[in-house]
Design a protein around this motif. Sequence first.
Motif, short mmCIF file in Angstrom:
data_model
loop_
_atom_site.label_atom_id
_atom_site.label_comp_id
_atom_site.label_asym_id
_atom_site.label_seq_id
_atom_site.Cartn_x
_atom_site.Cartn_y
_atom_site.Cartn_z
N MET A 269 0.84 -1.17 0.00
CA MET A 269 0.00 0.00 0.00
C MET A 269 0.89 1.24 0.00
O MET A 269 1.84 1.33 0.77
CB MET A 269 -0.91 -0.03 1.24
N ASN A 270 0.56 2.18 -0.88
CA ASN A 270 1.29 3.45 -0.92
C ASN A 270 0.66 4.43 0.06
O ASN A 270 -0.54 4.68 0.01
CB ASN A 270 1.24 4.06 -2.33
N MET A 271 1.46 4.96 0.95
CA MET A 271 0.99 5.93 1.92
C MET A 271 0.97 7.31 1.28
O MET A 271 1.84 7.65 0.48
CB MET A 271 1.89 5.93 3.15
N ILE A 272 -0.03 8.13 1.65
CA ILE A 272 -0.10 9.50 1.20
C ILE A 272 -0.12 10.41 2.42
O ILE A 272 -0.38 9.95 3.54
CB ILE A 272 -1.34 9.77 0.31
N THR A 273 0.14 11.67 2.18
CA THR A 273 0.09 12.63 3.27
C THR A 273 -1.31 13.23 3.36
O THR A 273 -2.12 13.09 2.43
CB THR A 273 1.10 13.76 3.04
N TRP A 274 -1.57 13.92 4.47
CA TRP A 274 -2.85 14.63 4.61
C TRP A 274 -2.99 15.67 3.50
O TRP A 274 -4.06 15.87 2.95
CB TRP A 274 -2.94 15.28 5.99
N GLU A 275 -1.87 16.30 3.14
CA GLU A 275 -1.89 17.30 2.07
C GLU A 275 -2.30 16.66 0.74
O GLU A 275 -3.01 17.28 -0.05
CB GLU A 275 -0.53 18.00 1.95
N ASP A 276 -1.86 15.43 0.48
CA ASP A 276 -2.29 14.71 -0.73
C ASP A 276 -3.80 14.51 -0.73
O ASP A 276 -4.47 14.76 -1.73
CB ASP A 276 -1.60 13.34 -0.83
N PHE A 277 -4.33 14.07 0.40
CA PHE A 277 -5.77 13.82 0.51
C PHE A 277 -6.57 15.11 0.30
O PHE A 277 -7.61 15.11 -0.36
CB PHE A 277 -6.11 13.20 1.86
N GLU A 278 -6.07 16.21 0.84
CA GLU A 278 -6.77 17.49 0.71
C GLU A 278 -6.86 17.97 -0.73
O GLU A 278 -7.72 18.79 -1.05
CB GLU A 278 -6.10 18.56 1.57
N LYS A 279 -6.02 17.47 -1.61
CA LYS A 279 -6.07 17.85 -3.03
C LYS A 279 -7.25 17.22 -3.75
O LYS A 279 -7.67 17.70 -4.79
CB LYS A 279 -4.77 17.44 -3.73
N VAL A 280 -7.78 16.13 -3.23
CA VAL A 280 -8.88 15.41 -3.87
C VAL A 280 -10.19 16.04 -3.40
O VAL A 280 -10.49 16.04 -2.21
CB VAL A 280 -8.84 13.90 -3.54
N ASP A 281 -10.96 16.55 -4.35
CA ASP A 281 -12.24 17.20 -4.02
C ASP A 281 -13.37 16.19 -4.28
O ASP A 281 -13.71 15.92 -5.43
CB ASP A 281 -12.42 18.46 -4.87
#
Length: 111
Positions: A1-13
């Motif tokens: 599994m590739n981990m993402i940052t909270w900032e990555d998640f915030e980019k997805v609307d």
Amino acid sequence: MNMITWEDFEKVDIRVGTILEVADFEKAKKPAYQLVIDFGQLGIKRSSAQITTLYTKEELKGRQIIAVVNFPPKQIANFFSECLVLGVYNADKQVVLLEPSLKVGNGDKIG
């Protein structure tokens, strides 16, 4: 599994919308519908969805769905898909739509 940052998640609307219109997508390679979806303050967006196995056009009209709305438009045959309707692949590889368990406002943000 590739981990993402909270900032990555915030980019997805990811937003809630209501399906207004459903039409067969005759030119799609795999069976699909063309959807017209109301996202409230974000306006009306179109999407192509391969959900013909589990859902009829009549069942989809008026249903609230969850979609990613900040992808660039993607051309599929002669149609431009402006959002990605989200679903879960079941054991038979069919898409089961994600939807709110209670009615919410069109355009409400998932977070």
